[in-house]
Design an enzyme around this catalytic site. Sequence first.
Site, PDB file in Angstrom:
ATOM      1  N   GLU A  50     -41.553   2.920  56.652  1.00 58.82           N
ATOM      2  CA  GLU A  50     -41.392   3.126  55.212  1.00 58.82           C
ATOM      3  C   GLU A  50     -40.753   1.903  54.553  1.00 58.82           C
ATOM      4  O   GLU A  50     -41.140   1.521  53.446  1.00 58.82           O
ATOM      5  CB  GLU A  50     -40.539   4.364  54.944  1.00 58.82           C
ATOM      6  N   TYR A  53     -38.280   3.496  25.465  1.00 57.55           N
ATOM      7  CA  TYR A  53     -38.931   3.975  26.692  1.00 57.55           C
ATOM      8  C   TYR A  53     -39.210   2.815  27.633  1.00 57.55           C
ATOM      9  O   TYR A  53     -39.033   2.926  28.840  1.00 57.55           O
ATOM     10  CB  TYR A  53     -40.253   4.701  26.401  1.00 57.55           C
ATOM     11  N   GLU A  92     -32.045  11.092  47.699  1.00 56.58           N
ATOM     12  CA  GLU A  92     -30.847  11.485  46.968  1.00 56.58           C
ATOM     13  C   GLU A  92     -30.085  10.251  46.478  1.00 56.58           C
ATOM     14  O   GLU A  92     -29.643  10.193  45.327  1.00 56.58           O
ATOM     15  CB  GLU A  92     -29.931  12.340  47.857  1.00 56.58           C
ATOM     16  N   LYS A  99     -41.814  11.814  46.404  1.00 54.89           N
ATOM     17  CA  LYS A  99     -42.375  10.986  47.471  1.00 54.89           C
ATOM     18  C   LYS A  99     -43.667  11.673  47.941  1.00 54.89           C
ATOM     19  O   LYS A  99     -43.645  12.522  48.833  1.00 54.89           O
ATOM     20  CB  LYS A  99     -41.342  10.899  48.595  1.00 54.89           C
TER      21      LYS A  99
END
Length: 119
Positions: A21, A53, A73, A99
């Site tokens: 990853e 934005y 987290e 994810k």
Amino acid sequence: MDKIIISGLKIFAYHGVNPEETQFGQWFVIDIKAGVDIESPCQTDNIDETVSYAAIIKTVRRTMLEKNCKLLEHAAQRIADALFAQFEQIETLTVTLKKPDAPMKADFDYVAVEIERIR
């Protein structure tokens, strides 16, 4: 509380606990709900009285790319911290970090963490 919402922001980054990853990366999808008092810009139509934005997206992208995190987290909290630091007008935040291609042997749309924070 009024909200500025950005939904489905896609960023390619290198977060996760598995070596592949952080080596090869993957797509993350981020939803932001920023509680902002926008009563004045609703009346004046003045961008200087609200939160851009584009500036939110730039801050989220920079935060996702500047440091690799093992946990969703931790990455979500870093996004919240960065947005609060950058934009004093933001009073509340909900950050959902998804994810969709998490390396697990299961059929799912995405795994995610959602945090809610108050300044």
